[in-house]
Every structure is written in structure tokens, then in C-alpha cells.
Design an enzyme around this catalytic site. Sequence first.
Site, PDB file in Angstrom:
ATOM      1  N   PHE A   1       1.052  -1.222   0.140  1.00  0.00           N
ATOM      2  CA  PHE A   1      -0.029   0.005  -0.352  1.00  0.00           C
ATOM      3  C   PHE A   1       0.129   0.855  -0.164  1.00  0.00           C
ATOM      4  CE2 PHE A   1      -2.279   3.543   1.548  1.00  0.00           C
ATOM      5  CZ  PHE A   1      -3.708   3.518   0.837  1.00  0.00           C
TER       6      PHE A   1
ATOM      7  N   ASP B   1       9.122   2.666   1.923  1.00  0.00           N
ATOM      8  CA  ASP B   1       8.209   3.330   2.345  1.00  0.00           C
ATOM      9  C   ASP B   1       8.199   3.094   3.512  1.00  0.00           C
ATOM     10  OD1 ASP B   1       5.655   4.107   2.854  1.00  0.00           O
ATOM     11  OD2 ASP B   1       4.415   3.486   1.188  1.00  0.00           O
TER      12      ASP B   1
ATOM     13  N   LYS C   1       3.355   9.977   8.236  1.00  0.00           N
ATOM     14  CA  LYS C   1       2.480   9.891   9.436  1.00  0.00           C
ATOM     15  C   LYS C   1       3.204   9.848  10.676  1.00  0.00           C
ATOM     16  CE  LYS C   1      -0.753   5.939   7.785  1.00  0.00           C
ATOM     17  NZ  LYS C   1      -0.610   5.439   6.524  1.00  0.00           N
TER      18      LYS C   1
HETATM   19  C1  LIG Z   1      -0.686   6.100   4.703  1.00  0.00           C
HETATM   20  C2  LIG Z   1       0.446   5.024   3.964  1.00  0.00           C
HETATM   21  C3  LIG Z   1       0.511   5.944   2.724  1.00  0.00           C
HETATM   22  C4  LIG Z   1       0.070   6.788   2.296  1.00  0.00           C
HETATM   23  O1  LIG Z   1      -0.247   7.844   4.018  1.00  0.00           O
HETATM   24  P1  LIG Z   1      -1.040   9.384   2.924  1.00  0.00           P
HETATM   25  O2  LIG Z   1      -0.605  10.623   4.515  1.00  0.00           O
HETATM   26  O3  LIG Z   1      -2.093   8.999   3.413  1.00  0.00           O
HETATM   27  O4  LIG Z   1      -1.073   9.964   1.848  1.00  0.00           O
HETATM   28  C5  LIG Z   1       1.328   5.248   2.065  1.00  0.00           C
HETATM   29  N1  LIG Z   1       2.046   4.458   2.131  1.00  0.00           N
HETATM   30  C6  LIG Z   1       2.114   3.700   3.362  1.00  0.00           C
HETATM   31  C7  LIG Z   1       2.813   2.269   3.662  1.00  0.00           C
HETATM   32  C8  LIG Z   1       0.609   3.251   4.590  1.00  0.00           C
HETATM   33  O5  LIG Z   1       1.065   3.487   5.168  1.00  0.00           O
END
Ligand SMILES: *Cc1c(COP(=O)(O)O)cnc(C)c1O
Length: 395
Positions: free
Chosen positions: A141, A227, A256
Site C-alpha cells: 500500500f 516506504d 504519518k
Molecule cells: C498511510 C500510508 C501511505 C499514505 O499516506 P497518506 O498520508 O495517507 O497519503 C503510504 N504508504 C504507507 C506504507 C502507508 O501506511
Amino acid sequence: MSAPLSDHIRQLDQQYSAATYARFAPVLVRGEGCTVWDADGHAYTDFTSGIGVNSLGFADPAWVAAIAAQAGKLAHTSNLFYSVPAAELAQSLCEKSGLARVFFCNSGAEANECAIKAARKYSRDRHGAGRHTILTLQNSFHGRTLAALSATGQDVFHQHFFPFVEGFAYVPANDTAALEARLAQNDIAALMLEPVQGEGGVAALDTGYLQAARELCRRYDVLLVADEVQTGIGRSGRLFAFEHAGIVPDIVTLAKGLGGGLPVGAVLFGERCADTLGRGDHGSTFGGNPVCCAGALAVLARLDDAFLADVTRKGEALRQALAALPKVKSVSGLGLMLGVEFDDGISAADIVRQAQEKGVLFLTAKHKLRLLPPLIISDDDIARGIAVLREILSA
Ligand SMILES: *Cc1c(COP(=O)(O)O)cnc(C)c1O
């Protein structure tokens, strides 16, 4: 306060907000540490931290003081000017990660967009056109923008919004042979992966796979993008989850937990690609916002070795307590990012609803119960969450 305010707010939201979210019933109005209250005065122990965002819990006094002071001095400048908090945050992130430069944005999806752009330019600069494919893992994701959705390796996200961005390919996680075979086709610019797949079900990648991926990316001159939007900034018990594998990625994306509750994303670039993005190649009006960066500095100032060791200790205690509960099949994850798989017939979504009625907030990820408590959670709050789960699972 009484129920009419909650009813009123729910009604307004349902009437006027885009219907993108299936919200839980409570209207949350105030928080302190690991506790949050709704408009009807009910208290909840929080194992969600706003989906991995409120690293220091609610209303941490030092964090509040830092952002209030910055808001009172200078809330926004644009990137046409230097700014003290952004420059200091960039230094802190580079010194702590071992990477070389930082680009600031506002969210995880934006951070990944920037990483994708940088990887394509790096590849084009060094190898010419056509070698632009971004390789990601199945079940990953990476966010909700069109490119981040294209990077996301789950079919469920690939509906409704055609055409998606071209130039993405997917390989199964933890399969080194499949990765090498794909890299050998020589059209890949970057491999992007989450050290622990969060939304995909709190699944940590194998250490050996991460190490092999690091080596293969070096051999093929492909950028390794971690990521760490969810795993970063202490969540795993290390400041960055890649540290568990003893590797250093070429690009790390963060969001986050970085701002402790304010929207700030960051892209860290290692030496190999530190100068890939040059003047005019990328930008963001709000990126590096002084108030958000002041919040992030307050978060990083707290996350010293002792704090991180405590995250590890609490994560281990939580994991063992979860594994000892009835009807639990397995516990996955790292640090304070944990997933619980239950015996067949038990619905995690149902457990979340029951726990909420008993004053504890949890999340789900796919079919699992997901725990992402604030990093400052106390042993007593952990015990309370476990007691409520035990009560539900014993019924
Ligand atoms: C939450 C998340 C995203 C997206 O972050 P947003 O701030 O909602 O755009 C991307 N990669 C990972 C691994 C995530 O957990």
C-alpha cells in the site's frame, strides 16, 4: 456535554462531507496522552494513534508548546524563503538516517510521488529513456493519489479510476528469485517496498529478503525506496525499520508519525541520488511548513535511544500478551505495529466494535486486528487493552 451534540455533528458530517469514510460513531473532542474523550464524555484508551500519527499521544505538552510558539512567530513562508524549523528538521533527519538530503511534503502519498519522480529522473539521467518502471510488491500500500495507487500492489485499489499511471510492475514479497528475474529485464528504475506491509496485514518482510533486495538493487543500479510512511519514526522500535535489516535504502519516504499529529511528509535521499532532483524539478506550497516542522522536531527530540528501547520493550510485552489470548492464531509485526490473526469465524471488525463499547480503540488491517498505539503508551494502558480483548474473546 450530552448526546445531542454528537447527533448534531454526525448529522452535519453525513449531510455535507463526501461519503468516502465509514466512520465509527464517537465524535472525538479531546485527548491527553493515550486517552481520548468523545462529546458524550466517554473515555477511550487509544491503540490507533490516528493510524500511526500521534506518536507522542494526544496533547503532549512539549509538542504543543513547540507548535504554539512557532504558530505565534511564523506559520508559513513558502519555499521561496529559508525557514529555521525546516532546515533544522532536514539536518536532524539526515544525521539520524545516514541519508544526505530531504524534500518536505505533506503526506505519505505525496512523499511516494516524489520518490517515484526522483527514481525516474535518476534512471533517465544515468541510463537514458525507457528504463522507468517502478517495481513494487504484491499486497503493498503506497497511498491514494493516482501514481501511489498505481504503485499499490492490491487489485482492490485498481478499480473505478482508469487509466492508471503507466510504468508499474509487481513481484511477490519475500521472493528473491522473482525479484532478480524482474530486475534482469533491465527496465526497472526503482524497487519500492514497505519493511512491514501495514495496510496489507501487518506483515514484516524477511530480513534476508531486504538484504538481498539491497544487494540486487545495487548490482542493477536500481534505487531501493523504503516506504516508511507507517513503519518510520520509532514505530518499529528503531527510528527507521530498515535498521532492523542492517541496510540503508537509497530513498526513504516518511509521513504519518513524523509530525506527531500535524501533516508533514518527507523524502530522504541517499548519496546516490542526493542531487537527482534539481531546481524546478519538484515543489510543494505547504512542504516544510514551519509549524509542522516544529512539531516534527519535538517528536524527534523525544525519540532518543532510551525511548526507542522502551518502545521495543512495550512492543514485546504487548506481542506476548496478545499471543496468550484465547482464539488468537498468530501475532505479526514489529515494535508497536502489531497485527493479530484470530481463529476462523472470529471477525476483527467485530472485535473493534465491541472493544469500542468497552472504551478501547483498535484498528483492522485486512482480516486482522491492528494495533498502532501512541509510542508513549503506558504499561497500565497496555494491560487495559489486553483485559478488554480477553473479556471479548472469552465470551
Ligand atoms: C498511510 C500510508 C501511505 C499514505 O499516506 P497518506 O498520508 O495517507 O497519503 C503510504 N504508504 C504507507 C506504507 C502507508 O501506511
